[in-house]
Design a protein around this motif. Sequence first.
Motif, PDB file in Angstrom:
ATOM      1  N   PHE A  45       0.850  -1.187   0.000  1.00 24.15           N
ATOM      2  CA  PHE A  45       0.000   0.000   0.000  1.00 24.15           C
ATOM      3  C   PHE A  45       0.891   1.244   0.000  1.00 24.15           C
ATOM      4  CE2 PHE A  45      -3.136   2.596   2.697  1.00 24.15           C
ATOM      5  CZ  PHE A  45      -3.971   2.870   1.624  1.00 24.15           C
ATOM      6  N   VAL A  46       0.775   2.081  -1.026  1.00 22.42           N
ATOM      7  CA  VAL A  46       1.685   3.220  -1.189  1.00 22.42           C
ATOM      8  C   VAL A  46       1.676   4.146   0.033  1.00 22.42           C
ATOM      9  CG1 VAL A  46       2.212   5.274  -2.555  1.00 22.42           C
ATOM     10  CG2 VAL A  46       1.680   3.111  -3.703  1.00 22.42           C
ATOM     11  N   PRO A  47       0.507   4.527   0.574  1.00 23.93           N
ATOM     12  CA  PRO A  47       0.541   5.394   1.772  1.00 23.93           C
ATOM     13  C   PRO A  47       1.288   4.763   2.950  1.00 23.93           C
ATOM     14  CG  PRO A  47      -1.637   5.451   0.778  1.00 23.93           C
ATOM     15  CD  PRO A  47      -0.877   4.366   0.079  1.00 23.93           C
ATOM     16  N   LEU A  48       1.208   3.432   3.085  1.00 22.60           N
ATOM     17  CA  LEU A  48       1.945   2.784   4.164  1.00 22.60           C
ATOM     18  C   LEU A  48       3.446   2.837   3.889  1.00 22.60           C
ATOM     19  CD1 LEU A  48       2.313   1.166   6.731  1.00 22.60           C
ATOM     20  CD2 LEU A  48       1.750  -0.915   5.443  1.00 22.60           C
ATOM     21  N   ALA A  84      -2.153   0.207   9.930  1.00 26.33           N
ATOM     22  CA  ALA A  84      -0.758   0.380  10.345  1.00 26.33           C
ATOM     23  C   ALA A  84      -0.233   1.757   9.956  1.00 26.33           C
ATOM     24  CB  ALA A  84       0.106  -0.716   9.718  1.00 26.33           C
ATOM     25  N   ALA A  85      -0.574   2.217   8.749  1.00 26.68           N
ATOM     26  CA  ALA A  85      -0.122   3.545   8.300  1.00 26.68           C
ATOM     27  C   ALA A  85      -0.674   4.636   9.201  1.00 26.68           C
ATOM     28  CB  ALA A  85      -0.551   3.771   6.849  1.00 26.68           C
ATOM     29  N   GLN A  86      -1.948   4.529   9.532  1.00 26.53           N
ATOM     30  CA  GLN A  86      -2.576   5.547  10.390  1.00 26.53           C
ATOM     31  C   GLN A  86      -1.937   5.572  11.770  1.00 26.53           C
ATOM     32  OE1 GLN A  86      -6.631   4.277  10.227  1.00 26.53           O
ATOM     33  NE2 GLN A  86      -7.052   5.256   8.259  1.00 26.53           N
ATOM     34  N   PHE A  87      -1.647   4.381  12.320  1.00 30.89           N
ATOM     35  CA  PHE A  87      -1.073   4.335  13.659  1.00 30.89           C
ATOM     36  C   PHE A  87       0.355   4.885  13.674  1.00 30.89           C
ATOM     37  CE2 PHE A  87       1.155   2.281  17.178  1.00 30.89           C
ATOM     38  CZ  PHE A  87       0.331   2.663  18.230  1.00 30.89           C
ATOM     39  N   LEU A  88       1.164   4.508  12.666  1.00 30.89           N
ATOM     40  CA  LEU A  88       2.566   4.926  12.645  1.00 30.89           C
ATOM     41  C   LEU A  88       2.735   6.439  12.543  1.00 30.89           C
ATOM     42  CD1 LEU A  88       4.192   2.168  10.382  1.00 30.89           C
ATOM     43  CD2 LEU A  88       4.505   2.481  12.843  1.00 30.89           C
TER      44      LEU A  88
END
Length: 478
Positions: A158-161, A363-367
Motif C-alpha cells: 500500500f503506497v501510503p503505508l 498500520a499507516a494511520q497508527f505509525l
Amino acid sequence: MRKPDRLSSQPLYQQIADDIERRISYGEFPPGSLLPSERKLAEQLGVNRSTVILAYAELRSLGIIESRTGSGTRVSKYKWGAMPKHTPNWHRYVEGGSFLPNLPFLRRIREALQKDKALIDFASGELGADLSPVKEINTLLDENHYTGYLGYDNPQGFVPLRETVVSYLKQYRGIQTTESSILITSGSQQSLYLITQCLLTPGDAVAIEDPSYCYSLPMFQSAGLRLFRLPVDSKGIRPEDVRSLYKKHRIKMVFINPNYQNPTGVVLDAKRRTELLDVASELGLPIVEDDPFSLTAYDGTPPTPLKSMDAIGSVLYIGSFSKMAASGLRVGWMVAPHSVVERLADARQQMDFGLSVVPQQVAAQFLKSKYIRPHLERLRTNLLYKRDLLIEALQKELPDLVRFSIPQGGLHLWCRIIPEVNDSKLLEEAIRHGVIFVPGSVYGSDSGYVRFTFARPKPDEIVPGISKFASALRTILG
C-alpha cells in the motif's frame, strides 16, 4: 471432535457416533484412516470410556468402521460401494513435499496451548493483549473509514503505508530510504521466506547466529540451504567468524538479529557492528538484519541499526509491526535495493496477490498518529515491569538452579538450567503443572536452556507461572 451436549435428550454415545459418521462423510476421516483409541477419544471428549465403546460399536454395526486387535479402529474401506475404492494415500502426501513442518517441540507447544487455555504462556513470542494499542487502533478505525478500492493492491505494498514507513524509519531508526525501496510483507517471517526462496539457491551456504530464532524456522532447510553457525557471546557475533565461514564454506548470506537478539537478548557491540560491515563490504556479502525488538529498549534509547550505518547497500533490513504494536495485523516491511524489492514483490504476487489493504491502512494511520510515541513509552514501561517480576520470581524460586543475563530490551529472558535437564521431560512436566515455555534446543542450543517470553502473560500470572515451573523442574531433578 465436538464434545457431546449433556443437556440433550439424545444419548451421549449416539451423539458421538453421529458426529464421527458426519466427519467421515465429509472426508475428514477418509476410508482406511485410523481413528483415536477409545481411551484417547474419551479423554478428548470428557466422557467415560464405556461411552466411546458404545459409539464405536454402533458405527461397527453399520459397517462404517472396523476394529482389529493390534491395529486399532479404522474407517471401513468398503462402506461406500460393493467394489473397493482407491483413496489417495494422504499420509504419504502429508509426509512428502519440500516444505518441512514445524519442529516437534513447536507443534507440541501449539497443541498444548490449544487444548488447555488455562496454561500460563511463557512460550508465545508476541505481545499480550494488555500491551497492544487496542483502544488507540479502534479510535483510528472510527475516525478513518477506508473508502478506497478494495481490489488487488500494489504487490509492493500500500503506497501510503510505504510512504509512512519511510518517515517512521528516518525518525525512529535513523534509516534513510525511499518508498520504492520498501516491500510490505505479512510480518518478518514472510520477508525471510521470500529471501530464502528467491535470492538463494538449494545448496547455498548461509550463516546464522547460535543460538538463533532462524534455527527454529524449517524454511531454511526447506529451501535446501546449508546452515553454519556464528556463536553469540555477551557482545553478539564475532565478525572474524563471518570471514572464517566465508573462507571455509563460501557462505552467500548472513542472517542476524543484532538488537535484543532472540532468544538471548544480547545487543551486538558497537565496535563489532562496524567490523561486520567492513567484512561484508570486503567480501561482497549480503547481511539480513532482522530488527523487531529495538524500540522496546527500556531506557528509551534503541541500539543503532546496521542499516543506518550501511554506506554501500550491503544490508537487507527487516522490520515488523508485530513486536511493537499488534501481531494480528500481520504487517512488516523490508528495506532493500529496488531491484531486490521488485523481484520479491513479483514472487509474493504469485503467492497471494498482495496483502489486504485494510490492515496496511490501519498500520499507516497508527505509525503517523499522535498515539505511537505514548504507546511506545507505555510498552517499554510495562515490559520492564514484567521483566522484573520474572527475574524476582526466578531468584526467589530457583536461586541456585538457573543462570541468566538481564536483557535491557526485547521480550525474552534466556536461562540456563543447572544442572542440565532433558528438554522434553521438562516441557512435559511443566505442561502438567500448568505452565509452558520454549526449550532452548529449538534455537539450536544444547539441552538445559529455556526461553521465557514475558510479554504474553499478564503481570499477575508471572509469579504463579514461575512457581509452577519451579515445581516442574524440581520434580524432574528428583
